[in-house]
Design a protein around this motif. Structure first.
Motif, PDB file in Angstrom:
ATOM      1  N   GLU A   1       6.735  13.887  10.614  1.00 56.69           N
ATOM      2  CA  GLU A   1       7.131  12.372  10.677  1.00 56.69           C
ATOM      3  C   GLU A   1       6.993  11.794   9.229  1.00 56.69           C
ATOM      4  N   TRP A   2       5.806  11.831   8.950  1.00 63.05           N
ATOM      5  CA  TRP A   2       5.269  11.088   7.651  1.00 63.05           C
ATOM      6  C   TRP A   2       6.334  11.663   6.329  1.00 63.05           C
ATOM      7  N   ASP A   3       6.245  12.995   6.225  1.00 59.77           N
ATOM      8  CA  ASP A   3       7.192  13.330   5.071  1.00 59.77           C
ATOM      9  C   ASP A   3       8.721  13.085   5.270  1.00 59.77           C
TER      10      ASP A   3
ATOM     11  N   THR B   1      -9.122  -7.531   8.255  1.00 55.77           N
ATOM     12  CA  THR B   1      -8.861  -6.264   8.959  1.00 55.77           C
ATOM     13  C   THR B   1      -7.384  -5.848   8.448  1.00 55.77           C
ATOM     14  N   ARG B   2      -7.604  -5.016   7.639  1.00 55.30           N
ATOM     15  CA  ARG B   2      -6.451  -4.361   7.141  1.00 55.30           C
ATOM     16  C   ARG B   2      -6.267  -2.825   7.422  1.00 55.30           C
ATOM     17  N   SER B   3      -5.079  -2.189   7.123  1.00 55.69           N
ATOM     18  CA  SER B   3      -5.173  -0.843   7.595  1.00 55.69           C
ATOM     19  C   SER B   3      -6.155   0.062   6.439  1.00 55.69           C
ATOM     20  N   ILE B   4      -6.962   0.586   7.266  1.00 62.41           N
ATOM     21  CA  ILE B   4      -7.797   1.633   6.703  1.00 62.41           C
ATOM     22  C   ILE B   4      -7.394   3.071   7.175  1.00 62.41           C
ATOM     23  N   ARG B   5      -6.821   3.855   5.929  1.00 57.99           N
ATOM     24  CA  ARG B   5      -6.349   5.038   5.967  1.00 57.99           C
ATOM     25  C   ARG B   5      -7.495   6.129   5.602  1.00 57.99           C
ATOM     26  N   ARG B   6      -8.379   5.742   4.820  1.00 59.91           N
ATOM     27  CA  ARG B   6      -9.485   6.741   4.277  1.00 59.91           C
ATOM     28  C   ARG B   6     -10.681   6.507   4.936  1.00 59.91           C
TER      29      ARG B   6
ATOM     30  N   ASP C   1      -2.378  11.323   2.479  1.00 55.99           N
ATOM     31  CA  ASP C   1      -3.632  12.028   2.669  1.00 55.99           C
ATOM     32  C   ASP C   1      -4.049  11.876   4.325  1.00 55.99           C
ATOM     33  N   LEU C   2      -3.756  10.618   4.772  1.00 58.03           N
ATOM     34  CA  LEU C   2      -4.357  10.386   6.149  1.00 58.03           C
ATOM     35  C   LEU C   2      -3.469  11.378   7.144  1.00 58.03           C
ATOM     36  N   ALA C   3      -2.278  11.611   6.891  1.00 56.88           N
ATOM     37  CA  ALA C   3      -1.423  12.661   7.896  1.00 56.88           C
ATOM     38  C   ALA C   3      -1.941  13.799   7.531  1.00 56.88           C
TER      39      ALA C   3
ATOM     40  N   LEU D   1       1.989  17.228  13.819  1.00 55.62           N
ATOM     41  CA  LEU D   1       3.389  16.453  14.326  1.00 55.62           C
ATOM     42  C   LEU D   1       3.630  15.309  13.362  1.00 55.62           C
ATOM     43  N   TYR D   2       2.552  14.676  13.024  1.00 59.37           N
ATOM     44  CA  TYR D   2       2.284  13.368  12.227  1.00 59.37           C
ATOM     45  C   TYR D   2       2.878  13.707  10.730  1.00 59.37           C
ATOM     46  N   VAL D   3       2.478  14.893  10.207  1.00 61.07           N
ATOM     47  CA  VAL D   3       3.019  15.167   8.833  1.00 61.07           C
ATOM     48  C   VAL D   3       4.283  15.317   8.923  1.00 61.07           C
TER      49      VAL D   3
ATOM     50  N   PRO E   1      -9.153  -7.475   0.954  1.00 60.44           N
ATOM     51  CA  PRO E   1      -8.463  -8.688   1.603  1.00 60.44           C
ATOM     52  C   PRO E   1      -6.907  -8.294   1.872  1.00 60.44           C
ATOM     53  N   LEU E   2      -6.207  -9.028   2.632  1.00 64.88           N
ATOM     54  CA  LEU E   2      -4.952  -8.912   3.024  1.00 64.88           C
ATOM     55  C   LEU E   2      -3.934  -9.466   2.116  1.00 64.88           C
ATOM     56  N   GLN E   3      -2.558  -8.945   1.812  1.00 69.21           N
ATOM     57  CA  GLN E   3      -1.656  -9.507   1.267  1.00 69.21           C
ATOM     58  C   GLN E   3      -0.665 -10.002   2.300  1.00 69.21           C
ATOM     59  N   ARG E   4      -0.330 -11.164   2.465  1.00 74.27           N
ATOM     60  CA  ARG E   4       0.323 -11.711   3.547  1.00 74.27           C
ATOM     61  C   ARG E   4       1.165 -12.924   2.888  1.00 74.27           C
ATOM     62  N   ALA E   5       2.450 -13.436   3.335  1.00 72.04           N
ATOM     63  CA  ALA E   5       3.203 -14.554   2.953  1.00 72.04           C
ATOM     64  C   ALA E   5       2.395 -15.702   3.191  1.00 72.04           C
TER      65      ALA E   5
ATOM     66  N   GLY F   1      -9.151   1.295  11.133  1.00 75.17           N
ATOM     67  CA  GLY F   1      -8.027   2.140  11.552  1.00 75.17           C
ATOM     68  C   GLY F   1      -6.883   1.882  11.183  1.00 75.17           C
ATOM     69  N   VAL F   2      -5.671   2.373  11.656  1.00 73.58           N
ATOM     70  CA  VAL F   2      -4.528   1.881  11.197  1.00 73.58           C
ATOM     71  C   VAL F   2      -3.590   2.305  12.396  1.00 73.58           C
ATOM     72  N   LEU F   3      -2.654   0.995  12.679  1.00 78.78           N
ATOM     73  CA  LEU F   3      -1.811   1.218  13.435  1.00 78.78           C
ATOM     74  C   LEU F   3      -0.624   1.847  13.119  1.00 78.78           C
ATOM     75  N   THR F   4      -0.427   3.232  13.504  1.00 79.68           N
ATOM     76  CA  THR F   4       0.756   3.870  13.102  1.00 79.68           C
ATOM     77  C   THR F   4       1.759   4.016  14.398  1.00 79.68           C
ATOM     78  N   THR F   5       3.273   4.197  13.899  1.00 83.50           N
ATOM     79  CA  THR F   5       3.938   4.523  14.993  1.00 83.50           C
ATOM     80  C   THR F   5       4.901   5.638  14.675  1.00 83.50           C
ATOM     81  N   LEU F   6       4.761   6.297  13.476  1.00 86.88           N
ATOM     82  CA  LEU F   6       5.773   7.239  13.247  1.00 86.88           C
ATOM     83  C   LEU F   6       5.731   8.362  14.204  1.00 86.88           C
ATOM     84  N   ILE F   7       4.656   8.996  14.904  1.00 91.65           N
ATOM     85  CA  ILE F   7       4.504   9.765  15.774  1.00 91.65           C
ATOM     86  C   ILE F   7       5.095   9.575  17.181  1.00 91.65           C
TER      87      ILE F   7
HETATM   88  C1  LIG Z   1       4.612  -1.535  13.985  1.00 94.44           C
HETATM   89  C2  LIG Z   1       3.803  -0.710  13.047  1.00 94.44           C
HETATM   90  C3  LIG Z   1       4.117   0.437  12.665  1.00 94.44           C
HETATM   91  C4  LIG Z   1       3.301   1.066  11.727  1.00 94.44           C
HETATM   92  N1  LIG Z   1       3.377   2.394  11.362  1.00 94.44           N
HETATM   93  C5  LIG Z   1       2.616   2.775  10.304  1.00 94.44           C
HETATM   94  C6  LIG Z   1       2.698   4.405  10.277  1.00 94.44           C
HETATM   95  O1  LIG Z   1       3.368   5.040  11.118  1.00 94.44           O
HETATM   96  N2  LIG Z   1       1.858   5.039   9.356  1.00 94.44           N
HETATM   97  C7  LIG Z   1       0.971   4.286   8.610  1.00 94.44           C
HETATM   98  O2  LIG Z   1       0.406   4.639   7.896  1.00 94.44           O
HETATM   99  N3  LIG Z   1       1.184   2.891   8.731  1.00 94.44           N
HETATM  100  C8  LIG Z   1       1.850   2.065   9.674  1.00 94.44           C
HETATM  101  N4  LIG Z   1       1.811   0.874   9.795  1.00 94.44           N
HETATM  102  C9  LIG Z   1       0.633   0.084   9.012  1.00 94.44           C
HETATM  103  C10 LIG Z   1       1.513  -0.852   7.957  1.00 94.44           C
HETATM  104  O3  LIG Z   1       2.045  -0.066   6.953  1.00 94.44           O
HETATM  105  C11 LIG Z   1       0.532  -2.189   7.403  1.00 94.44           C
HETATM  106  O4  LIG Z   1      -0.002  -2.781   8.668  1.00 94.44           O
HETATM  107  C12 LIG Z   1       1.239  -2.945   6.694  1.00 94.44           C
HETATM  108  O5  LIG Z   1       1.793  -2.194   5.407  1.00 94.44           O
HETATM  109  C13 LIG Z   1       0.424  -4.010   6.011  1.00 94.44           C
HETATM  110  O6  LIG Z   1      -0.965  -3.626   5.362  1.00 94.44           O
HETATM  111  P1  LIG Z   1      -2.421  -3.668   5.916  1.00 94.44           P
HETATM  112  O7  LIG Z   1      -2.404  -3.713   7.245  1.00 94.44           O
HETATM  113  O8  LIG Z   1      -3.250  -3.075   4.860  1.00 94.44           O
HETATM  114  O9  LIG Z   1      -2.540  -5.259   5.608  1.00 94.44           O
HETATM  115  C14 LIG Z   1       2.412   0.238  10.860  1.00 94.44           C
HETATM  116  C15 LIG Z   1       2.146  -1.174  11.186  1.00 94.44           C
HETATM  117  C16 LIG Z   1       2.658  -1.501  12.238  1.00 94.44           C
HETATM  118  C17 LIG Z   1       2.465  -3.068  12.484  1.00 94.44           C
END
Ligand SMILES: Cc1cc2nc3c(=O)[nH]c(=O)nc-3n(C[C@H](O)[C@H](O)[C@H](O)COP(=O)(O)O)c2cc1C
Length: 216
Positions: free
Chosen positions: A70-72, A14-19, A102-104, A66-68, A199-203, A159-165
């Motif tokens: 903040e992202w920029d 379960t990694r971030s999916i932006r596409r 691209d996501l933004a 709004l997101y674009v 796959p994920l990249q983690r410590a 999907g992807v957890l984003t917080t910039l907005i």
């Molecule tokens: C608290 C938090 C805020 C994040 N905010 C953003 C964001 O605003 N935009 C974005 O594209 N990704 C955001 N991410 C995704 C992280 O960049 C991503 O989870 C991290 O680089 C690890 O990549 P992975 O989820 O693919 O393993 C956020 C993740 C977390 C946990």
């Protein structure tokens, strides 16, 4: 395969999916994912959050704008941190932000964007008096977001957890009509992925975990 193997496989991919494809999300799938979010724990079981799933085209376009912005700012901030660099190095780094950019810009083409909102007055913030940045309040909120992402993964979505907005709370309140005093803690664009999960990249475990006392 035992159930636990399937479960760990899901967690580890379960990694971030932006596409994300523009394929619509079926109503029953959407409801199961949202139900999974509701199963998350919260302090005192208060469930001090709500979920707004934005599917309306015009609203998604407004979220995108709004997101674009903040992202920029975020990309520029990261480029400035590098200091003086040859243009080709800066271009290479900018390209690394490519899928996020691209996501933004493409947010309005994604079938659904989940906005998680919360009532700050209902959070248990047990570390507010410690003279450092309090984080415990978020522990009543983000488990639901992670449940949502894991359930999406189980359904073949991403999907992807984003917080910039989140800093654009005032505009988001006007757009989505959530009550005065409520805040935004996450935006999750989601749908069927164009690419692969994981796959994920983690410590490694050895770095992240110790038994009994801190290990440096
Ligand atoms: C608290 C938090 C805020 C994040 N905010 C953003 C964001 O605003 N935009 C974005 O594209 N990704 C955001 N991410 C995704 C992280 O960049 C991503 O989870 C991290 O680089 C690890 O990549 P992975 O989820 O693919 O393993 C956020 C993740 C977390 C946990």
């Amino acid at each position: 395969m035992p159930d636990s193997d399937a479960f760990y496989s899901l967690l580890s991919t379960t990694r971030s999916i932006r596409r994300i494809k523009d394929t619509p999300i079926e109503k029953d799938v959407l409801e199961r994912i949202c139900q999974a979010a509701i199963w998350a724990p919260s302090g005192g079981n208060r469930q001090p959050w709500r979920l707004i799933v934005v599917q309306d085209q015009k609203l998604k376009e407004q979220l995108s704008a709004l997101y674009v912005a903040e992202w920029d700012l975020y990309v520029d901030f990261n480029l400035k941190k590098l200091g003086q660099q040859p243009p080709e190095v800066l271009e290479k780094v900018r390209a690394q932000f490519g899928t996020g950019t691209d996501l933004a810009h493409g947010l309005a083409n994604i079938p659904a964007v989940a906005i998680f909102v919360h009532d700050p007055s209902a959070l248990y913030v047990t570390d507010a008096h410690l003279g450092r940045h309090p984080v415990v309040g978020g522990a009543s909120l983000y488990p639901a977001v992670q449940n949502f992402l894991l359930a999406a993964r189980a359904e073949g979505l991403g999907g992807v957890l984003t917080t910039l907005i989140c800093s654009r709370e005032k505009e988001l309140r006007e757009l989505l009509k959530f009550p005065e005093g409520w805040g935004v803690h996450a935006m999750v664009p989601f749908g069927y992925p164009k690419g692969q999960h994981g796959p994920l990249q983690r410590a490694p475990l050895s770095e992240m975990m110790s038994i009994d006392t801190w290990k440096s």
